[in-house]
Design a protein around this motif. Structure first.
Motif, PDB file in Angstrom:
ATOM      1  N   GLY A 238      51.003  17.163 -52.348  1.00 10.75           N
ATOM      2  CA  GLY A 238      51.485  17.151 -53.679  1.00 10.75           C
ATOM      3  C   GLY A 238      51.107  18.390 -54.630  1.00 10.75           C
ATOM      4  N   PRO A 239      51.634  18.922 -55.724  1.00  9.32           N
ATOM      5  CA  PRO A 239      52.534  18.078 -56.289  1.00  9.32           C
ATOM      6  C   PRO A 239      54.072  18.455 -55.583  1.00  9.32           C
ATOM      7  CG  PRO A 239      52.118  20.110 -57.568  1.00  9.32           C
ATOM      8  CD  PRO A 239      51.140  19.782 -56.519  1.00  9.32           C
ATOM      9  N   VAL A 240      55.231  17.819 -56.082  1.00  6.85           N
ATOM     10  CA  VAL A 240      56.421  18.299 -55.458  1.00  6.85           C
ATOM     11  C   VAL A 240      56.510  19.770 -55.855  1.00  6.85           C
ATOM     12  CG1 VAL A 240      57.569  15.880 -55.919  1.00  6.85           C
ATOM     13  CG2 VAL A 240      57.532  17.482 -57.777  1.00  6.85           C
ATOM     14  N   ASN A 241      57.191  20.415 -54.856  1.00  3.91           N
ATOM     15  CA  ASN A 241      57.448  21.838 -55.329  1.00  3.91           C
ATOM     16  C   ASN A 241      58.071  22.209 -56.224  1.00  3.91           C
ATOM     17  OD1 ASN A 241      60.222  22.740 -54.591  1.00  3.91           O
ATOM     18  ND2 ASN A 241      59.765  22.045 -52.559  1.00  3.91           N
ATOM     19  N   SER A 242      57.911  23.507 -56.955  1.00  4.86           N
ATOM     20  CA  SER A 242      58.542  23.697 -58.160  1.00  4.86           C
ATOM     21  C   SER A 242      60.184  23.824 -58.169  1.00  4.86           C
ATOM     22  CB  SER A 242      58.186  25.221 -58.583  1.00  4.86           C
ATOM     23  OG  SER A 242      57.879  26.250 -57.620  1.00  4.86           O
ATOM     24  N   HIS A 243      60.717  24.053 -57.079  1.00 11.02           N
ATOM     25  CA  HIS A 243      62.033  23.619 -56.914  1.00 11.02           C
ATOM     26  C   HIS A 243      62.555  22.302 -57.548  1.00 11.02           C
ATOM     27  CE1 HIS A 243      66.347  24.050 -55.129  1.00 11.02           C
ATOM     28  NE2 HIS A 243      66.092  22.823 -54.879  1.00 11.02           N
ATOM     29  N   PHE A 244      61.905  21.222 -57.074  1.00 11.35           N
ATOM     30  CA  PHE A 244      61.911  20.079 -57.500  1.00 11.35           C
ATOM     31  C   PHE A 244      61.478  19.739 -59.080  1.00 11.35           C
ATOM     32  CE2 PHE A 244      62.049  19.490 -52.864  1.00 11.35           C
ATOM     33  CZ  PHE A 244      63.604  18.986 -52.883  1.00 11.35           C
ATOM     34  N   GLN A 245      60.353  20.529 -59.388  1.00 14.58           N
ATOM     35  CA  GLN A 245      60.011  20.435 -60.616  1.00 14.58           C
ATOM     36  C   GLN A 245      60.907  21.198 -61.656  1.00 14.58           C
ATOM     37  OE1 GLN A 245      55.832  22.411 -61.090  1.00 14.58           O
ATOM     38  NE2 GLN A 245      55.095  21.165 -59.366  1.00 14.58           N
ATOM     39  N   ALA A 246      61.565  22.025 -61.320  1.00 20.76           N
ATOM     40  CA  ALA A 246      62.641  22.659 -62.271  1.00 20.76           C
ATOM     41  C   ALA A 246      63.629  21.613 -62.594  1.00 20.76           C
ATOM     42  CB  ALA A 246      63.335  24.110 -61.577  1.00 20.76           C
ATOM     43  N   GLU A 247      64.220  20.914 -61.468  1.00 21.50           N
ATOM     44  CA  GLU A 247      65.151  19.957 -61.566  1.00 21.50           C
ATOM     45  C   GLU A 247      64.581  18.803 -62.647  1.00 21.50           C
ATOM     46  OE1 GLU A 247      67.812  16.972 -58.989  1.00 21.50           O
ATOM     47  OE2 GLU A 247      66.782  18.278 -57.882  1.00 21.50           O
ATOM     48  N   VAL A 248      63.350  18.393 -62.364  1.00 22.03           N
ATOM     49  CA  VAL A 248      62.720  17.330 -63.524  1.00 22.03           C
ATOM     50  C   VAL A 248      62.939  17.882 -64.665  1.00 22.03           C
ATOM     51  CG1 VAL A 248      60.697  16.198 -64.040  1.00 22.03           C
ATOM     52  CG2 VAL A 248      61.152  16.276 -61.609  1.00 22.03           C
ATOM     53  N   ILE A 249      62.460  19.041 -64.886  1.00 20.28           N
ATOM     54  CA  ILE A 249      62.470  19.817 -66.416  1.00 20.28           C
ATOM     55  C   ILE A 249      64.013  19.794 -66.765  1.00 20.28           C
ATOM     56  CG2 ILE A 249      62.202  21.701 -67.735  1.00 20.28           C
ATOM     57  CD1 ILE A 249      59.532  20.196 -67.037  1.00 20.28           C
ATOM     58  N   SER A 250      64.828  20.060 -66.049  1.00 26.21           N
ATOM     59  CA  SER A 250      66.382  20.127 -66.593  1.00 26.21           C
ATOM     60  C   SER A 250      66.847  18.647 -66.924  1.00 26.21           C
ATOM     61  CB  SER A 250      67.321  20.695 -65.320  1.00 26.21           C
ATOM     62  OG  SER A 250      67.341  19.794 -64.216  1.00 26.21           O
ATOM     63  N   GLN A 251      66.477  17.711 -66.312  1.00 25.15           N
ATOM     64  CA  GLN A 251      66.783  16.256 -66.306  1.00 25.15           C
ATOM     65  C   GLN A 251      65.956  15.821 -67.636  1.00 25.15           C
ATOM     66  OE1 GLN A 251      65.281  14.455 -62.640  1.00 25.15           O
ATOM     67  NE2 GLN A 251      67.516  14.609 -61.762  1.00 25.15           N
ATOM     68  N   TYR A 252      64.892  16.308 -67.847  1.00 20.12           N
ATOM     69  CA  TYR A 252      63.904  15.972 -68.862  1.00 20.12           C
ATOM     70  C   TYR A 252      64.730  16.569 -70.250  1.00 20.12           C
ATOM     71  CZ  TYR A 252      60.080  15.705 -72.207  1.00 20.12           C
ATOM     72  OH  TYR A 252      59.152  15.603 -73.406  1.00 20.12           O
ATOM     73  N   ALA A 253      65.093  17.795 -70.123  1.00 18.49           N
ATOM     74  CA  ALA A 253      65.827  18.325 -71.156  1.00 18.49           C
ATOM     75  C   ALA A 253      67.279  17.644 -71.805  1.00 18.49           C
ATOM     76  CB  ALA A 253      66.333  19.863 -70.758  1.00 18.49           C
ATOM     77  N   SER A 254      67.965  16.875 -70.832  1.00 16.45           N
ATOM     78  CA  SER A 254      69.128  16.366 -70.963  1.00 16.45           C
ATOM     79  C   SER A 254      68.631  15.093 -71.783  1.00 16.45           C
ATOM     80  CB  SER A 254      69.866  15.970 -69.684  1.00 16.45           C
ATOM     81  OG  SER A 254      70.315  17.064 -69.205  1.00 16.45           O
ATOM     82  N   HIS A 255      67.357  14.608 -71.372  1.00 15.05           N
ATOM     83  CA  HIS A 255      66.963  13.390 -71.995  1.00 15.05           C
ATOM     84  C   HIS A 255      66.537  13.690 -73.500  1.00 15.05           C
ATOM     85  CE1 HIS A 255      64.448   9.831 -73.142  1.00 15.05           C
ATOM     86  NE2 HIS A 255      63.279  10.622 -73.261  1.00 15.05           N
ATOM     87  N   LEU A 256      65.900  14.894 -73.749  1.00 16.18           N
ATOM     88  CA  LEU A 256      65.702  15.471 -74.852  1.00 16.18           C
ATOM     89  C   LEU A 256      66.750  15.502 -75.737  1.00 16.18           C
ATOM     90  CD1 LEU A 256      62.626  17.840 -74.320  1.00 16.18           C
ATOM     91  CD2 LEU A 256      62.491  15.363 -75.208  1.00 16.18           C
ATOM     92  N   SER A 257      67.758  16.122 -75.172  1.00 11.64           N
ATOM     93  CA  SER A 257      69.116  16.286 -75.761  1.00 11.64           C
ATOM     94  C   SER A 257      69.803  14.901 -76.327  1.00 11.64           C
ATOM     95  CB  SER A 257      69.926  16.985 -74.851  1.00 11.64           C
ATOM     96  OG  SER A 257      71.506  17.085 -75.796  1.00 11.64           O
ATOM     97  N   ASP A 258      69.598  13.929 -75.581  1.00 11.93           N
ATOM     98  CA  ASP A 258      70.126  12.747 -75.807  1.00 11.93           C
ATOM     99  C   ASP A 258      69.413  12.015 -77.016  1.00 11.93           C
ATOM    100  OD1 ASP A 258      72.205  12.842 -74.085  1.00 11.93           O
ATOM    101  OD2 ASP A 258      71.086  11.763 -72.448  1.00 11.93           O
ATOM    102  N   ARG A 259      68.020  12.201 -77.189  1.00 13.78           N
ATOM    103  CA  ARG A 259      67.027  11.474 -77.973  1.00 13.78           C
ATOM    104  C   ARG A 259      67.099  12.360 -79.107  1.00 13.78           C
ATOM    105  NH1 ARG A 259      63.670   7.575 -79.052  1.00 13.78           N
ATOM    106  NH2 ARG A 259      61.864   8.311 -80.113  1.00 13.78           N
ATOM    107  N   HIS A 260      66.930  13.536 -79.369  1.00  8.38           N
ATOM    108  CA  HIS A 260      66.755  14.188 -80.687  1.00  8.38           C
ATOM    109  C   HIS A 260      67.542  15.318 -80.784  1.00  8.38           C
ATOM    110  CE1 HIS A 260      62.467  12.864 -80.555  1.00  8.38           C
ATOM    111  NE2 HIS A 260      62.215  13.519 -79.249  1.00  8.38           N
ATOM    112  N   GLY A 261      68.642  15.261 -79.975  1.00  5.57           N
ATOM    113  CA  GLY A 261      69.745  16.363 -80.246  1.00  5.57           C
ATOM    114  C   GLY A 261      69.424  17.935 -80.001  1.00  5.57           C
ATOM    115  N   TRP A 262      68.545  18.166 -79.156  1.00  6.04           N
ATOM    116  CA  TRP A 262      67.782  19.078 -78.671  1.00  6.04           C
ATOM    117  C   TRP A 262      68.798  19.804 -77.731  1.00  6.04           C
ATOM    118  CZ3 TRP A 262      61.831  18.409 -78.314  1.00  6.04           C
ATOM    119  CH2 TRP A 262      61.266  18.070 -79.667  1.00  6.04           C
ATOM    120  N   ASN A 263      69.356  21.004 -78.086  1.00  3.64           N
ATOM    121  CA  ASN A 263      70.179  21.619 -77.285  1.00  3.64           C
ATOM    122  C   ASN A 263      69.769  23.099 -76.775  1.00  3.64           C
ATOM    123  OD1 ASN A 263      72.002  19.251 -76.911  1.00  3.64           O
ATOM    124  ND2 ASN A 263      72.657  19.688 -78.852  1.00  3.64           N
ATOM    125  N   THR A 264      68.910  23.613 -77.320  1.00  2.01           N
ATOM    126  CA  THR A 264      68.600  24.928 -77.095  1.00  2.01           C
ATOM    127  C   THR A 264      67.032  25.087 -76.571  1.00  2.01           C
ATOM    128  OG1 THR A 264      70.214  25.629 -78.789  1.00  2.01           O
ATOM    129  CG2 THR A 264      68.722  27.301 -78.150  1.00  2.01           C
TER     130      THR A 264
END
Length: 456
Positions: free
Chosen positions: A181-207
Motif C-alpha cells: 500500500g497505498p494503491v499506486n497514484s494511477h489509481f489514486q488519480a481515478e479515485v480523485i476523479s470519481q470523488y470530483a464527480s461526487h462533489l459535483s453531484d453534492r455541491h454543484g462543483w464543476n471547476t
C-alpha cells in the motif's frame, strides 16, 4: 528525545522536535511541518548478525523496517511494526520461530536509505524489509535489495513507476519487490476523479484546480487526473507543480481564486500545507481544499492549525481508523491509541503508513509460512509465489497483488464496488471542533462531505 516505546529488538532510536501551533501555521517552509521533515534523526543503530538460515526458517526471523524517523509518519510506521511483531510473537512467531524487528532511519534521503538498507542486508542479514515513505527513497534501494534477493514490501510510496519501470520491466531482477500500500497514484488519480464527480453531484462543483508537489509520485495527478476530470465534463483551468520547498502560498490561493475554481485538488507529501490552510480560512477563499495532504493526516493537525484545517480533506489508507474498512481497522487503531496515545512524541494514531506497515508484516508472516522458508538466497521463487497467493484482510483493507505478467506486477490491487468505485483509498475531512469524518466512498462514509460555511 528518545522514543519511549523502543524495545530491546529495535536497534534504532527515533528523535523528533516538538512544534507549537503558531510556529506550525506560520512555518517558514515544509521543513517545519509537524516535525514531518525536520528535527534530529535517529542514530541508525548497529547490531550483530543473525543465525545461519539453512534451508528453511531459522531460529530467529529478522524483519528490517525503513522509515524517516524525524517524521511522525515514520514513527507511526515504526510503532505499528512493533505491534505487528509483538502480536506475531505472542501467537507463536513465524513457524514457531521468534521474530525480531530492526528499524533503520532513512532520514527521507535516498543516499541515507541506501546506507541503512545496506546495513540491513549485509550486517543484519534480514529476511525481509518493509517500509519506505517516498518513491525516490523506495527506488533508490531496489537494486541493492534485489542483489540480496531480500523480499521488499513497500508500505508508504505510491509512484506507479516503482512497479512499471522496475518489477514489470525486469521481472527476474526485481521480483522480490511488492507494494502492500497505498494503491499506486494511477489509481489514486481515478479515485480523485470519481470523488470530483461526487462533489459535483453534492455541491454543484464543476471547476477544479490541480496543485501538486513537483515530485515523482504526483506526475500522474498532473497528467492522468486532468484527463479524467475533463472526460467527466469537469473544467480544469489550472495545473501547477510546486517546488517541494515551497513556503509561500498567497499567490497560489489567489491564482486558484482568479480562475474561478470551486475546489483545489492539492497533492502534498513533501510540502506542509498547514500555513496555506490558515491563510485560506482567514481569507475565506471561495473554494474547497481537497485531495491528498500527508501533513493533515497527523492526528494533532487540527489543533496545530488552530482550527484552520476545518473542511480540509485528504485521502489516507486506513481512513485514520474512523470507519470500519475491515473488522480489523478500528480495533487496531484503538490498540495503537491505548499504547501510544499519551506518548510524548506524535503521532497518537498510526497514520496511513502505520496501517500499511502493520498489514505488511502480517502478509510476510503468512507468506513465509505458506512457503515454509525465509531462505531468500536459495528459495526466493518459492517466497514470491507465496506472496502472490496473498488474500489478506488487514487493518487498511484487503491485500491482494497483481500478477507477474500484469502491467502493475506485484502492486496492491485496487478494490471496487459494484459501480466501479475504488474503495481502498478513502477520504477524510476535518470538522469544526476537531472531529474527523470519512466522507468518501459511500460504503465507508461516517458523514456527508461539508462545504466551508463561507461558500454559502
Amino acid at each position: 528525545m528518545a522514543d519511549p516505546t523502543s524495545t530491546p529488538s529495535d536497534r534504532s532510536t527515533a528523535y523528533t522536535n516538538g512544534i507549537g501551533r503558531r510556529s506550525f501555521i506560520r512555518a517558514a517552509g515544509a521543513s517545519a511541518a509537524l516535525g514531518l521533515f525536520a528535527g534530529c534523526s535517529g542514530d541508525g543503530g548497529g547490531g550483530g548478525e543473525n543465525p545461519d538460515r539453512g534451508g528453511g526458517i531459522s531460529e530467529t526471523v529478522t524483519i528490517g523496517h525503513l522509515a524517516p524517523l524525524n517524521n511522525p509518519l515514520g514513527i507511526g510506521s515504526k510503532r505499528s511494526a512493533e505491534m505487528a511483531v509483538a502480536e506475531i510473537n505472542d501467537d507463536g512467531g513465524i513457524a514457531d520461530q521468534t521474530v525480531e524487528l530492526v528499524t533503520k532511519d532513512t532520514r527521507a534521503s535516498p543516499s541515507e536509505a541506501r546506507t541503512v538498507a545496506g546495513e540491513l542486508v549485509r550486517q543484519e542479514e534480514v529476511d525481509a524489509i518493509v517500509g519506505t515513505f517516498s518513491s525516490e527513497v523506495t527506488q533508490s534501494i531496489m537494486d541493492l535489495v534485489s542483489e540480496f534477493n531480500t523480499p521488499f514490501l513497500v508500505t508508504g510510496s505510491a509512484a506507479p513507476s516503482t512497479v512499471t519501470e522496475f518489477v514489470a520491466s525486469d521481472y527476474e531482477r526485481y521480483k522480490n519487490t511488492f507494494r502492500v500500500g497505498p494503491v499506486n497514484s494511477h489509481f489514486q488519480a481515478e479515485v480523485i476523479s470519481q470523488y470530483a464527480s461526487h462533489l459535483s453531484d453534492r455541491h454543484g462543483w464543476n471547476t477544479f484546480a490541480v496543485v501538486a508537489d513537483d515530485a515523482e509520485w504526483t506526475t500522474v495527478f498532473r497528467n492522468r487526473l486532468v484527463d479524467l476530470l475533463r472526460e467527466a465534463d469537469l473544467d480544469v483551468p489550472m495545473v501547477n507543480g510546486l517546488a517541494t520547498d515551497t513556503t509561500s502560498f498567497g499567490s497560489v490561493l489567489d491564482d486558484v481564486d482568479e480562475v474561478g475554481a470551486d475546489a483545489m485538488f492539492r497533492f502534498f507529501a513533501h510540502i506542509n500545507g498547514g500555513p496555506m490552510a490558515a491563510r485560506w480560512a482567514e481569507g475565506e477563499y471561495e473554494f474547497g481544499i481537497e485531495g491528498v495532504h500527508v501533513a493533515s493526516m497527523l492526528p494533532a493537525y487540527y489543533q496545530l492549525t488552530e482550527g484552520a484545517a476545518a473542511y480540509e480533506t485528504t485521502t489516507q489508507s486506513g481512513a485514520a481508523g474512523v470507519t470500519d474498512i475491515t473488522s480489523k481497522t478500528v480495533p487496531f487503531t484503538e490498540s495503537y491509541m491505548e499504547k501510544y496515545g499519551d506518548a510524548d512524541d506524535p503521532p497518537s494514531k498510526p497514520m496511513y503508513m502505520g496501517f500499511v506497515t502493520y498489514d505488511a508484516i502480517h502478509v510476510f508472516k503468512n507468506a513465509a509460512e505458506r512457503a515454509g522458508t525465509v531462505d531468500q538466497e536459495n528459495n526466493l521463487d518459492t517466497i514470491v509465489d507465496a506472496l502472490l497467493q496473498t488474500d489478506f484482510t488487514g487493518a487498511a483493507g484487503q491485500v491482494q497483488f497483481y500478477g507477474a505478467d500484469e502491467t502493475y506486477a506485484h502492486d496492491l490491487r485496487e478494490k471496487r464496488d459494484s459501480d466501479g468505485i475504488i474503495t481502498n483509498y478513502p477520504l477524510t475531512q476535518w470538522r469544526e471542533g476537531g472531529s474527523l469524518e470519512c466522507v468518501y466512498p459511500e460504503g465507508l462514509r461516517t458523514a456527508e462531505h461539508a462545504a466551508p460555511p463561507w461558500m454559502g
